[in-house]
Structures are given as structure tokens and as C-alpha cells.
Design a protein around this motif. Structure first.
Motif, PDB file in Angstrom:
ATOM      1  N   VAL A 150     -16.333  31.916  81.106  1.00 58.50           N
ATOM      2  CA  VAL A 150     -17.189  31.800  80.011  1.00 58.50           C
ATOM      3  C   VAL A 150     -18.541  32.352  79.802  1.00 58.50           C
ATOM      4  CG1 VAL A 150     -18.236  29.985  78.596  1.00 58.50           C
ATOM      5  CG2 VAL A 150     -16.278  29.533  79.654  1.00 58.50           C
ATOM      6  N   LEU A 160     -15.023  25.158  94.917  1.00 56.95           N
ATOM      7  CA  LEU A 160     -15.436  25.043  95.958  1.00 56.95           C
ATOM      8  C   LEU A 160     -14.284  24.638  97.112  1.00 56.95           C
ATOM      9  CD1 LEU A 160     -18.716  23.843  95.609  1.00 56.95           C
ATOM     10  CD2 LEU A 160     -18.341  26.161  96.851  1.00 56.95           C
ATOM     11  N   ASN A 161     -12.924  24.061  96.743  1.00 52.39           N
ATOM     12  CA  ASN A 161     -11.725  23.678  97.159  1.00 52.39           C
ATOM     13  C   ASN A 161     -11.141  24.311  97.032  1.00 52.39           C
ATOM     14  OD1 ASN A 161     -12.154  22.092  99.688  1.00 52.39           O
ATOM     15  ND2 ASN A 161     -13.246  20.950  99.362  1.00 52.39           N
ATOM     16  N   GLU A 166     -10.755  29.067  83.488  1.00 49.92           N
ATOM     17  CA  GLU A 166     -11.517  29.007  85.399  1.00 49.92           C
ATOM     18  C   GLU A 166     -11.602  30.601  85.325  1.00 49.92           C
ATOM     19  OE1 GLU A 166     -12.677  27.542  87.831  1.00 49.92           O
ATOM     20  OE2 GLU A 166     -12.434  29.817  88.701  1.00 49.92           O
ATOM     21  N   HIS A 212     -12.665  20.104 104.854  1.00 57.64           N
ATOM     22  CA  HIS A 212     -12.832  19.915 106.825  1.00 57.64           C
ATOM     23  C   HIS A 212     -11.392  18.235 106.543  1.00 57.64           C
ATOM     24  CE1 HIS A 212     -15.690  21.814 108.296  1.00 57.64           C
ATOM     25  NE2 HIS A 212     -15.504  22.632 107.720  1.00 57.64           N
ATOM     26  N   ALA A 213     -12.152  17.395 105.783  1.00 57.61           N
ATOM     27  CA  ALA A 213     -11.717  15.822 105.561  1.00 57.61           C
ATOM     28  C   ALA A 213     -11.943  15.916 103.549  1.00 57.61           C
ATOM     29  CB  ALA A 213     -12.787  15.548 106.107  1.00 57.61           C
ATOM     30  N   HIS A 263     -21.627  30.560  91.951  1.00 57.82           N
ATOM     31  CA  HIS A 263     -22.426  29.089  92.291  1.00 57.82           C
ATOM     32  C   HIS A 263     -24.003  29.571  92.573  1.00 57.82           C
ATOM     33  CE1 HIS A 263     -21.016  25.381  91.770  1.00 57.82           C
ATOM     34  NE2 HIS A 263     -19.754  25.645  91.829  1.00 57.82           N
ATOM     35  N   THR A 301     -20.354  18.634  90.907  1.00 53.80           N
ATOM     36  CA  THR A 301     -21.601  18.138  91.529  1.00 53.80           C
ATOM     37  C   THR A 301     -23.331  17.778  91.577  1.00 53.80           C
ATOM     38  OG1 THR A 301     -20.628  20.446  92.921  1.00 53.80           O
ATOM     39  CG2 THR A 301     -22.556  19.894  93.433  1.00 53.80           C
ATOM     40  N   SER A 315     -13.700  18.797  89.813  1.00 49.13           N
ATOM     41  CA  SER A 315     -13.837  18.015  88.821  1.00 49.13           C
ATOM     42  C   SER A 315     -13.707  18.223  87.406  1.00 49.13           C
ATOM     43  CB  SER A 315     -15.720  18.017  88.644  1.00 49.13           C
ATOM     44  OG  SER A 315     -16.386  19.392  88.134  1.00 49.13           O
ATOM     45  N   GLY A 325     -17.609  16.654  96.544  1.00 46.55           N
ATOM     46  CA  GLY A 325     -17.099  16.066  97.161  1.00 46.55           C
ATOM     47  C   GLY A 325     -16.167  16.367  97.305  1.00 46.55           C
ATOM     48  N   ILE A 326     -14.786  16.698  97.450  1.00 48.00           N
ATOM     49  CA  ILE A 326     -13.175  16.041  96.791  1.00 48.00           C
ATOM     50  C   ILE A 326     -13.093  15.071  95.864  1.00 48.00           C
ATOM     51  CG2 ILE A 326     -10.928  16.528  96.254  1.00 48.00           C
ATOM     52  CD1 ILE A 326     -11.181  18.812  99.550  1.00 48.00           C
TER      53      ILE A 326
HETATM   54  C1  LIG Z   1     -17.358  25.282 103.215  1.00 52.75           C
HETATM   55  C2  LIG Z   1     -16.952  24.028 102.460  1.00 52.75           C
HETATM   56  C3  LIG Z   1     -16.430  23.028 102.573  1.00 52.75           C
HETATM   57  C4  LIG Z   1     -16.104  21.667 102.141  1.00 52.75           C
HETATM   58  N1  LIG Z   1     -15.100  21.098 103.122  1.00 52.75           N
HETATM   59  C5  LIG Z   1     -15.171  19.603 102.427  1.00 52.75           C
HETATM   60  C6  LIG Z   1     -14.604  18.364 102.647  1.00 52.75           C
HETATM   61  O1  LIG Z   1     -14.051  19.190 103.750  1.00 52.75           O
HETATM   62  N2  LIG Z   1     -14.010  17.093 101.987  1.00 52.75           N
HETATM   63  C7  LIG Z   1     -14.767  17.454 100.845  1.00 52.75           C
HETATM   64  O2  LIG Z   1     -14.490  16.242 100.073  1.00 52.75           O
HETATM   65  N3  LIG Z   1     -15.850  17.962 100.078  1.00 52.75           N
HETATM   66  C8  LIG Z   1     -15.971  19.198 100.921  1.00 52.75           C
HETATM   67  N4  LIG Z   1     -16.566  20.802 100.381  1.00 52.75           N
HETATM   68  C9  LIG Z   1     -17.433  20.025  98.723  1.00 52.75           C
HETATM   69  C10 LIG Z   1     -16.386  20.471  98.159  1.00 52.75           C
HETATM   70  O3  LIG Z   1     -15.394  21.969  97.749  1.00 52.75           O
HETATM   71  C11 LIG Z   1     -17.465  20.400  96.798  1.00 52.75           C
HETATM   72  O4  LIG Z   1     -18.341  19.832  96.639  1.00 52.75           O
HETATM   73  C12 LIG Z   1     -16.062  19.963  95.306  1.00 52.75           C
HETATM   74  O5  LIG Z   1     -14.645  20.687  94.756  1.00 52.75           O
HETATM   75  C13 LIG Z   1     -16.818  20.037  93.848  1.00 52.75           C
HETATM   76  O6  LIG Z   1     -16.495  20.050  92.610  1.00 52.75           O
HETATM   77  P1  LIG Z   1     -16.646  20.830  91.756  1.00 52.75           P
HETATM   78  O7  LIG Z   1     -15.969  20.791  90.727  1.00 52.75           O
HETATM   79  O8  LIG Z   1     -18.132  20.076  90.669  1.00 52.75           O
HETATM   80  O9  LIG Z   1     -17.336  22.580  91.537  1.00 52.75           O
HETATM   81  P2  LIG Z   1     -16.342  23.710  91.798  1.00 52.75           P
HETATM   82  O10 LIG Z   1     -15.411  23.333  92.710  1.00 52.75           O
HETATM   83  O11 LIG Z   1     -17.457  24.620  92.036  1.00 52.75           O
HETATM   84  O12 LIG Z   1     -16.418  24.006  89.831  1.00 52.75           O
HETATM   85  C14 LIG Z   1     -16.455  24.801  89.728  1.00 52.75           C
HETATM   86  C15 LIG Z   1     -15.561  26.151  89.321  1.00 52.75           C
HETATM   87  O13 LIG Z   1     -15.636  26.675  87.629  1.00 52.75           O
HETATM   88  C16 LIG Z   1     -15.879  28.191  88.122  1.00 52.75           C
HETATM   89  N5  LIG Z   1     -16.601  29.009  87.223  1.00 52.75           N
HETATM   90  C17 LIG Z   1     -18.239  29.168  87.399  1.00 52.75           C
HETATM   91  N6  LIG Z   1     -18.449  29.414  86.451  1.00 52.75           N
HETATM   92  C18 LIG Z   1     -17.768  30.390  85.663  1.00 52.75           C
HETATM   93  C19 LIG Z   1     -17.926  30.537  84.592  1.00 52.75           C
HETATM   94  N7  LIG Z   1     -18.175  30.982  83.669  1.00 52.75           N
HETATM   95  N8  LIG Z   1     -16.354  30.762  83.804  1.00 52.75           N
HETATM   96  C20 LIG Z   1     -15.364  29.950  83.827  1.00 52.75           C
HETATM   97  N9  LIG Z   1     -15.432  29.415  85.124  1.00 52.75           N
HETATM   98  C21 LIG Z   1     -16.232  29.620  86.020  1.00 52.75           C
HETATM   99  C22 LIG Z   1     -15.794  27.850  89.570  1.00 52.75           C
HETATM  100  O14 LIG Z   1     -15.307  29.474  89.593  1.00 52.75           O
HETATM  101  C23 LIG Z   1     -14.937  26.892  89.935  1.00 52.75           C
HETATM  102  O15 LIG Z   1     -13.815  27.207  90.132  1.00 52.75           O
HETATM  103  C24 LIG Z   1     -16.655  21.745 101.312  1.00 52.75           C
HETATM  104  C25 LIG Z   1     -17.401  22.670 100.390  1.00 52.75           C
HETATM  105  C26 LIG Z   1     -17.259  24.102 101.342  1.00 52.75           C
HETATM  106  C27 LIG Z   1     -17.859  25.518 100.421  1.00 52.75           C
END
Ligand SMILES: Cc1cc2nc3c(=O)[nH]c(=O)nc-3n(C[C@H](O)[C@H](O)[C@H](O)COP(=O)(O)OP(=O)(O)OC[C@H]3O[C@@H](n4cnc5c(N)ncnc54)[C@H](O)[C@@H]3O)c2cc1C
Lengths: 468, 83
Positions: free
Chosen positions: A234, A40-41, A32, A62-63, A410, A437, A13, A443-444
Motif C-alpha cells: 500500500v 514479524l513472525n 501484503e 521463541h515461544a 517497521h 502491535t 493481526s 506477540g503472536i
Molecule cells: C526476532 C523476533 C522474535 C519474536 N519472538 C516472538 C515469540 O517468541 N513469541 C511471540 O509471541 N512473539 C514474538 N515476536 C513478536 C511477534 O512476532 C509480533 O508481536 C507479532 O507478529 C506482530 O504482529 P502484527 O500483525 O501486529 O504486525 P506485523 O507482523 O508487523 O504485520 C504487519 C504486516 O504488514 C506488512 N506491511 C508493512 N507495510 C506494508 C504496506 N505498506 N503495504 C502492505 N503491507 C505492509 C508487513 O510486511 C507485515 O507482514 C517476535 C518478533 C521478532 C521480530
């Protein structure tokens, strides 16, 4: 330093939001904590002791949901391509064969052609096909993007439409484990998003895995001149008179009139103590086991790409009672995406529901032992799903809710975030917005769309208004 | 005088490269003929501002509905635009 916008987190995101803002000449800074993007991905590597060199792994993939064929229009994935100005071909999508929902005596298969699922339901639940078709129409007509929607229970909706509880349980299973922050149920709007993403549209995997997606996003950011800083956590979100003014990261004060936070809603509150909100920390977290075998499993032994296995008539989606729940699992065979290459090592991934607190309370030596127990259980499951496979893996990696917490920040290793979403991204602090999220899109693909739409709404449109 | 029609078409072909812009009916709504959603209209507005310093406030978005209305609405703005 002063920026037009700061984005906290370089996950899906945050990267997408950064692209949108930079595209229209905003000076944007993405911060970051981790040393690489993806959140998470993300991805990692391990030394290959058997053959030398290194093996590459994806943390989560996974997908990739929301599959479309080239040129298909009006779908979430096509919107994403347009908004980020990326081309379909760059994703190198490899479609799934099919996936299967396996309960004790019944299996439902689904693929990137929705009619497979419909025909499976017709065959296995002929008495409920009218109910199923009604549900499908309801899902099709539902506007899940309405940001003003409140929570409504999917189980209740399903009970009112379907006659057979087993069908409801089976349909819910993949949708819950691929995207519900809520235990045993999910918001109906989220159900609709997931139903469309998984059943109407389907799965694929980019060639090269999640690195391909992250590479495209990072290149775009670079092209647009956005600044991304890694290993920069942060530690505080600065608020003055109820309005965000910037952040503190690695001891440096960085100013911006608008801040987008992708770290989760409760995690954002923790960074901004004056923020008056108490979103709950979600309980759903998982264990992932990854196995590498000497060669790929023959398609004759298993053709499915993903198997959602549940060894009971009902689907219990809640924190495991005892470290991990082996009644159900998601088993992913990434080698069964097209073009079904058969040479080289094979990979299988198994996801179990976990219990954060129990893992947290373990002392180090017991923690390592328990991870081994999980790996053995997951391997036994793989053996049982693939007739004739007795081989031991060359390599096993198991990661726990603590691993997720450590690498992504998280709280409680929660994967689908808080059960209190802020659907319009707003927080009680002016110009501090939640993306990803906890804005309710995950999801991605969902997280990227969240970053896009929040950047549009709060970063670009609000400005267009001021420009009057 | 700037060719407003061409300017809008150029923007559309950049934000939606898969659309066929060669046979648009100027009188009909763009949405009816092309796969454009509200996100794409935001991009048209953002590109007008970025490339031509022309501002379109949110309540005027409906005035971009067809090529004809775009020309009618944007024409005077281009006439007085800084560049
Ligand atoms: C094991 C697993 C399998 C998955 N499989 C799939 C799949 O197959 N298909 C799919 O679509 N989705 C899958 N997902 C879900 C998907 O990965 C997430 O829903 C998506 O990546 C979330 O993105 P986001 O940007 O919301 O959050 P995040 O990816 O959590 O991004 C938040 C970022 O903020 C950073 N951060 C945290 N605190 C701080 C701070 N204080 N200062 C600076 N940076 C900070 C973190 O390091 C992170 O990089 C899976 C997740 C997991 C854990």
C-alpha cells in the motif's frame, strides 16, 4: 475494485482480522508487501551446504505464549480458537520444560505450572513472598482488556508492593523483553497481559514452528473465500472529508468503506498524510542470532527451554549503547520443547537488544563485520550457559534491526511498535483503524486477538448497529 | 414455525464445539451454564443474521441471556423473517 473491508498487512493481526470479516460474508482484501505472510513472525529458508537440501527457519518464534491444556476454557488462547473456529489439536502444541530468569547470583524458574514460580520466589525471596502473593492477586483481578485505560508505570506499582528490588527486576525481565514498547518500563496493563501470558499460562511451540500457525490461518482464509495479495504494498491510504475511502496499492485504487492497518501507527500516518496524529516511533529493536549445531544439546547439559540471562543486579531495557548489549540476552533452545526428540540437528537462538541508529549508520563492509562480532558474542554466551559445549555451529545467521525494517516495513526496525498505542484502534480518520502491535496487543497471540477484537468492534458490531 | 430453541442450540454448538448443550436449563442464563463471553454472543448474533436473516440490534443483546428469553425475543422475528 470495491470491497467491504481492506486489511493492510498479512501478519498475525491482519490474517486474524481477515478471517473474522470473511466469516460473516464480508468481501475482504488483505494486502501484503512481502511475498509471504507472517510479518514479524514469518519464516525463511537457507541452503544446507553441509548435507544438501534446505534448512527451515522461523524469523521470530521463541515461544507461543498463553499455553492452555486441551479443553481449558475462558483463556485468551481458547477465545482465539473459538473466534477463528480452529481446533486445539491443529496447533500441535509442544509445551516447554521450564524457563529460567538468570541474574548473577539468583535464578528463578517458571513453567506452565504457575506454582513452580511461586515456590521459587518462596525459596529465593522468603522475605518478599507476601508481596509477591499480593502482586499475583492484583494481576489476577486486573481487567487488562478495558480499552479506556491510560498509561501507568509498572515499576511504580512493583515498588509499592514488593520490598526487594531484585525480585522486581527479575520478574520484569522476561515481560519487558517479550513485549514492551517502552524503555525500562511498561504500561501496567501491558505488564498484566504479559504476566498472565508468561507466568500464569506459559510457553509452548507448535510442531513445525510458525509455519503451522500461518498455515492454519491461510487455509481458513482460503476456505472463507478471502482475497490475499502478496508483493502488493500500500503506498497511500485514501481519505476524503476526514473519512477513509480506500487505498492505493501497486498503482491500483482499491475502494472500501473501512480499512484496518496492521503496519504500525506511525507507519499508518506516513501512508495517510492528512491523518493528524504524531505517534512516536518506538526505540526497542533487537538482533537475533540463530545457530545450527550438528546434533541437539543433551538435556543433561541444559534442560531449560528459554533462559533470560542478565549479568547485572538491575535489568536495563533500552537501546544498546554500543550496537548491541551483551549484558543481557534471551537464549532459546527450541529443541527443549516436548517431546524432547534428540536426533537431528540442534538449534539455539539468541536475542540481544540493539541500537537502530548505529546499525543504520554503518557502511556495508563494517555492517557485515559487526554482524560477525554479534554472532561470536552470542556463541560465547551459549557456550557459557551449556557446560561442556565447545562445538562450533554448522550454520550461523544473524539478523539486525535493518533486516527487520527491510522485511516488515517497521520504522527503525521497531519490534513492539510505538509507545503511543491507540487502545480502541481508532485514528483521527473515520473508519481507519489500527490493529496489532500498535493497538496495544502484541506477540503472536496478542496480535491475533487484536485483529479479532478490532474486526468485531469496528467491522461487525458497527454493522449490527446499522442493521437495526 | 421455526424451532427457535433448536436454531440457537445449533449455533452455540458450532461456535463453541467444546460445550455440552444437551443439558441446558432453559430458564437459567446461558453464561452461567456455558463458557460463553461477549465475543460468543456477538457470534450468535452474526450467525442469526447470516443463516436466518434475523437482525438483533446491539441494545437487545441482553434479551439473548437464556434459551427461554431467546425463544421469547426471537420467536416473533422468525415469524416475520424473509426466509
Ligand atoms: C526476532 C523476533 C522474535 C519474536 N519472538 C516472538 C515469540 O517468541 N513469541 C511471540 O509471541 N512473539 C514474538 N515476536 C513478536 C511477534 O512476532 C509480533 O508481536 C507479532 O507478529 C506482530 O504482529 P502484527 O500483525 O501486529 O504486525 P506485523 O507482523 O508487523 O504485520 C504487519 C504486516 O504488514 C506488512 N506491511 C508493512 N507495510 C506494508 C504496506 N505498506 N503495504 C502492505 N503491507 C505492509 C508487513 O510486511 C507485515 O507482514 C517476535 C518478533 C521478532 C521480530
Amino acid at each position: 475494485m470495491t470491497y467491504d473491508a481492506i486489511v493492510i498487512g498479512a501478519g498475525m493481526s491482519g490474517l486474524a482480522a481477515g478471517i473474522r470479516l470473511a466469516m460473516f460474508d464480508k468481501r475482504v482484501l488483505i494486502l501484503e508487501k512481502h511475498s509471504i505472510p507472517g510479518g514479524l513472525n514469518s519464516y525463511y529458508q537457507r541452503r544446507n551446504f553441509d548435507r544438501g537440501g534446505i534448512r527451515q527457519f522461523d524469523v521470530g518464534l521463541h515461544a507461543l505464549t498463553n499455553f492452555i491444556k486441551k479443553g481449558e476454557k475462558g483463556k485468551p488462547f481458547s477465545k482465539l480458537l473459538k473466534q477463528l473456529r480452529l481446533s486445539y489439536d491443529d496447533f500441535k502444541l509442544c509445551p516447554q520444560s521450564y524457563s529460567a530468569i538468570r541474574f548473577p547470583e539468583t535464578q528463578l524458574r517458571f513453567s506452565n505450572d504457575f506454582e513452580l514460580l511461586r515456590s521459587e520466589v518462596f525459596e529465593k525471596f522468603p522475605h518478599d513472598i507476601d508481596g509477591f502473593n499480593l502482586l499475583v492477586e492484583k494481576v489476577r483481578a486486573f481487567n487488562e482488556l478495558d480499552l479506556s485505560l491510560g498509561y501507568s508505570s509498572s515499576r511504580q506499582v512493583l515498588r509499592s508492593i514488593l520490598k526487594d528490588d531484585l525480585l522486581a527486576e527479575m520478574l520484569l525481565c522476561p515481560l519487558l523483553i517479550y513485549g514492551s514498547a517502552w524503555e525500562d518500563d511498561m504500561d501496567f496493563a501491558q505488564f498484566v497481559i504479559m504476566f498472565k501470558s508468561l507466568y500464569f499460562e506459559g510457553f509452548s511451540r507448535p510442531e513445525g514452528g510458525v509455519r503451522t500457525i500461518i498455515g492454519l490461518l491461510m487455509n481458513k482464509l482460503q476456505e472463507l473465500g478471502a482475497e490475499v495479495r502478496f508483493k502488493t504494498a500500500v503506498s497511500e491510504i485514501l481519505v476524503k472529508n476526514g473519512e477513509v475511502v480506500g487505498v492505493v496499492a501497486s498503482g491500483e485504487v482499491l475502494l472500501a468503506p473501512v480499512v484496518f492497518s496492521s503496519v504500525g501507527y506511525p507507519e499508518t500516518v506516513a501512508l495517510a498524510p492528512s491523518l493528524e496524529a504524531k505517534p512516536r516511533v518506538g526505540a526497542m529493536t533487537f538482533l537475533e542470532s540463530i545457530f545450527v549445531f550438528d546434533h541437539k544439546i543433551p538435556l543433561t547439559a541444559n534442560e531449560a527451554t528459554i533462559i533470560f540471562a542478565n549479568n547485572a543486579q538491575t535489568y536495563a531495557y533500552r537501546p544498546a549503547q554500543n550496537f548491541f548489549d551483551d549484558v543481557s540476552a534471551v537464549v532459546c533452545f527450541p529443541d527443549n520443547y516436548e517431546p524432547h526428540v534428540r536426533d537431528g540437528e540442534g538449534t539455539v537462538r539468541v536475542t540481544y537488544m540493539a541500537n537502530y541508529q548505529q546499525w543504520k549508520d554503518l557502511e556495508r563492509s563494517r555492517y557485515l563485520e559487526m554482524k560477525q562480532v554479534v554472532g561470536e558474542s552470542a556463541l560465547a554466551l551459549v557456550h557459557s550457559l551449556v557446560p561442556g559445549l565447545v562445538e562450533k555451529p554448522l550454520f550461523t545467521d544473524v539478523f539486525s534491526p535493518l533486516t527487520i525494517e527491510r522485511y516488515t516495513g517497521h520504522l527503525n526496525g521497531t519490534v513492539y511498535g510505538s509507545t503511543d498505542k491507540t487502545r480502541d484502534g481508532r485514528t483521527p480518520v473515520k473508519n481507519l483503524f489500527v490493529i496489532g502491535t500498535d493497538q496495544g496487543f502484541l506477540g503472536i497471540i496478542g496480535a491475533m486477538l487484536s485483529g479479532i477484537s478490532m474486526a468485531n468492534l469496528h467491522g461487525l458490531m458497527s454493522e449490527a448497529k446499522q442493521g437495526e | 414455525m421455526a424451532d427457535v430453541r433448536q436454531i440457537v442450540i445449533d449455533i452455540i454448538s458450532d461456535i463453541a464445539p467444546d460445550e455440552d448443550v444437551s443439558s441446558i436449563d432453559d430458564a437459567k442464563s446461558l453464561r452461567e451454564q456455558l463458557d460463553l463471553d461477549s465475543m460468543d454472543f456477538l457470534d450468535i448474533v452474526m450467525e442469526l443474521r447470516k443463516r436466518h436473516k434475523v437482525e438483533v440490534p446491539q441494545e437487545d443483546y441482553p434479551k439473548l441471556a437464556s434459551l427461554q428469553s431467546c425463544v421469547a425475543y426471537l420467536g416473533p422475528k422468525f415469524a416475520t423473517a424473509p426466509v
